[in-house]
Design a protein around this motif. Structure first.
Motif, PDB file in Angstrom:
ATOM      1  N   GLY A 303       4.917 -47.274 -42.663  1.00  0.00           N
ATOM      2  CA  GLY A 303       6.051 -46.495 -42.186  1.00  0.00           C
ATOM      3  C   GLY A 303       7.001 -47.298 -41.322  1.00  0.00           C
ATOM      4  O   GLY A 303       8.196 -47.002 -41.253  1.00  0.00           O
ATOM      5  N   ALA A 304       6.455 -48.332 -40.657  1.00  0.00           N
ATOM      6  CA  ALA A 304       7.294 -49.198 -39.824  1.00  0.00           C
ATOM      7  C   ALA A 304       7.947 -50.321 -40.624  1.00  0.00           C
ATOM      8  O   ALA A 304       8.807 -51.030 -40.095  1.00  0.00           O
ATOM      9  CB  ALA A 304       6.453 -49.797 -38.700  1.00  0.00           C
ATOM     10  N   GLY A 305       7.527 -50.518 -41.887  1.00  0.00           N
ATOM     11  CA  GLY A 305       8.141 -51.535 -42.732  1.00  0.00           C
ATOM     12  C   GLY A 305       7.254 -52.706 -43.082  1.00  0.00           C
ATOM     13  O   GLY A 305       7.681 -53.605 -43.825  1.00  0.00           O
ATOM     14  N   PHE A 306       6.024 -52.742 -42.586  1.00  0.00           N
ATOM     15  CA  PHE A 306       5.146 -53.881 -42.850  1.00  0.00           C
ATOM     16  C   PHE A 306       4.562 -53.822 -44.266  1.00  0.00           C
ATOM     17  O   PHE A 306       4.390 -52.741 -44.839  1.00  0.00           O
ATOM     18  CB  PHE A 306       4.003 -53.925 -41.830  1.00  0.00           C
ATOM     19  N   VAL A 307       4.249 -54.993 -44.787  1.00  0.00           N
ATOM     20  CA  VAL A 307       3.640 -55.118 -46.116  1.00  0.00           C
ATOM     21  C   VAL A 307       2.390 -55.992 -45.999  1.00  0.00           C
ATOM     22  O   VAL A 307       2.101 -56.538 -44.934  1.00  0.00           O
ATOM     23  CB  VAL A 307       4.626 -55.733 -47.131  1.00  0.00           C
ATOM     24  N   ASP A 308       1.677 -56.131 -47.111  1.00  0.00           N
ATOM     25  CA  ASP A 308       0.477 -56.975 -47.159  1.00  0.00           C
ATOM     26  C   ASP A 308      -0.509 -56.607 -46.034  1.00  0.00           C
ATOM     27  O   ASP A 308      -1.066 -57.484 -45.350  1.00  0.00           O
ATOM     28  CB  ASP A 308       0.832 -58.462 -47.062  1.00  0.00           C
ATOM     29  N   ILE A 309      -0.723 -55.333 -45.863  1.00  0.00           N
ATOM     30  CA  ILE A 309      -1.574 -54.842 -44.766  1.00  0.00           C
ATOM     31  C   ILE A 309      -3.034 -54.936 -45.187  1.00  0.00           C
ATOM     32  O   ILE A 309      -3.410 -54.493 -46.270  1.00  0.00           O
ATOM     33  CB  ILE A 309      -1.196 -53.392 -44.417  1.00  0.00           C
ATOM     34  N   LYS A 310      -3.847 -55.509 -44.338  1.00  0.00           N
ATOM     35  CA  LYS A 310      -5.268 -55.645 -44.676  1.00  0.00           C
ATOM     36  C   LYS A 310      -6.111 -55.684 -43.407  1.00  0.00           C
ATOM     37  O   LYS A 310      -5.628 -56.092 -42.333  1.00  0.00           O
ATOM     38  CB  LYS A 310      -5.505 -56.901 -45.503  1.00  0.00           C
ATOM     39  N   GLN A 311      -7.356 -55.263 -43.537  1.00  0.00           N
ATOM     40  CA  GLN A 311      -8.320 -55.428 -42.457  1.00  0.00           C
ATOM     41  C   GLN A 311      -8.994 -56.764 -42.666  1.00  0.00           C
ATOM     42  O   GLN A 311      -9.667 -56.990 -43.670  1.00  0.00           O
ATOM     43  CB  GLN A 311      -9.343 -54.296 -42.438  1.00  0.00           C
ATOM     44  N   VAL A 312      -8.823 -57.651 -41.706  1.00  0.00           N
ATOM     45  CA  VAL A 312      -9.308 -59.019 -41.871  1.00  0.00           C
ATOM     46  C   VAL A 312     -10.601 -59.272 -41.110  1.00  0.00           C
ATOM     47  O   VAL A 312     -11.210 -60.330 -41.269  1.00  0.00           O
ATOM     48  CB  VAL A 312      -8.230 -60.041 -41.444  1.00  0.00           C
TER      49      VAL A 312
END
Length: 328
Positions: A303-312
């Motif tokens: 929703g804020a615009g971030f991409v490639d979101i992952k739990q690392v």
């Protein structure tokens, strides 16, 4: 009967907790660590009730936090970390727990009514409580920060934005891990002053900028390619986190990343167990704070615009990591 006794032992666990919190609040471990004394002499020096002091000290002996020899009480190796003089003292964290005691006693009321008093920021709650809180964050962070710096590749980044950076624990560790990195610590003005002392003592003052502000009210400093939110999102409601993520997005350089350290719950919200318990800590101490699942964090980051979101990184304590990237 063993099963029942286990339940009863858990239920009376607050007995032991209260003894330790009281001893820490009275700074008994620092006092006895410097000068072992009898209960009579200690009570006289500290202007305490002698009978109550004796019973408290005897109980601490049974916890292996004190030893009693010829009527004098000495701090054990196990209890020494509760002294303010110990190089790795946990006293600030225990004092923070003591500050939480009152609100935890109101958990029943919170469950029944859902009511909670307005949040009073720690920085407005007096110098003693603020110092305990910042000290507590350092106690937690000094080991976890090293673990995270070892697990997470910091080499691509040139400048860290440490949002709510407290006394600079994570900034210090990250800069030591990556000699080419610089950092900006953003926090309340009086907290930033505390950070300056620690940064200078670590010989890093030439690599760190200090920007006072309130991330609920102010925009964040620009020009960084990595933004750290360490133990921040649990104190916020989902709406507050979305607003904060948007501020981080605006502040980051294109292709920069946001890195979130916190409890990340599984979809059942029962694992890790420490996160389920911490959700109650937020219930009684904040208006809208909580622990969140990855999907909940991901939704707000998107929703804020971030991409490639992952739990690392996953873990049993507050050492989970989630990252997201600001597109070019």
């Amino acid at each position: 009967m063993e099963h029942f006794e286990g339940v009863l032992a858990d239920a009376r666990g607050f007995f032991k907790s209260r003894v330790i919190l009281t001893a820490a609040d009275l700074d008994l471990f620092t006092e006895l660590g410097e000068t072992p004394a009898s209960a009579e002499k200690l009570a006289d020096k500290m202007n305490f009730d002698e009978r109550a002091t004796t019973r408290l000290l005897d109980c601490l002996v049974t916890f292996d936090l004190l030893e009693k020899h010829n009527g004098k009480y000495h701090v054990t190796e196990r209890g020494s970390c509760l002294s303010s003089r110990h190089p790795k003292s946990v006293l600030p964290m225990v004092l923070h727990y003591d500050h939480l005691w009152h609100n935890w006693s109101r958990l029943t009321q919170k469950v029944q009514t859902g009511e909670i008093s307005a949040r009073k920021p720690v920085v407005e709650a007096g110098d003693e409580r603020q110092s305990a809180f910042i000290g507590a964050m350092h106690v937690i962070g000094r080991e976890v920060s090293v673990e995270i710096a070892d697990d997470y590749d910091l080499s691509p980044y040139k400048k860290l934005l440490d949002v709510g950076g407290a006394s600079g624990t994570y900034a210090i560790t990250f800069l030591k891990k990556n000699p080419n990195m610089r950092a900006v610590i953003f926090d309340f003005g009086n907290v930033v002053e505390m950070a300056k002392d620690r940064i200078e003592s670590e010989g890093l003052k030439d690599r760190v900028e200090f920007v006072p502000g309130d991330f609920y009210e102010d925009e964040l400093p620009k020009g960084c390619d990595l933004a750290l939110l360490s133990a921040i999102i649990h104190q916020n409601s989902p709406q507050e986190n979305l607003a904060l993520f948007k501020k981080v997005f605006r502040a980051l350089e294109p292709n920069g990343k946001i890195l979130i350290r916190d409890h990340i719950m599984d979809e059942s919200r029962t694992k890790p167990p420490a996160g389920a318990l911490f959700a109650l800590n937020m219930l009684v101490n904040t208006p809208g704070g909580d622990t969140y699942t990855f999907s909940e964090v991901e939704e707000n980051l998107k929703g804020a615009g971030f991409v490639d979101i992952k739990q690392v990184k996953s873990g049993p304590k507050m050492d989970c990591l989630v990252e997201g990237r600001k597109p070019v």
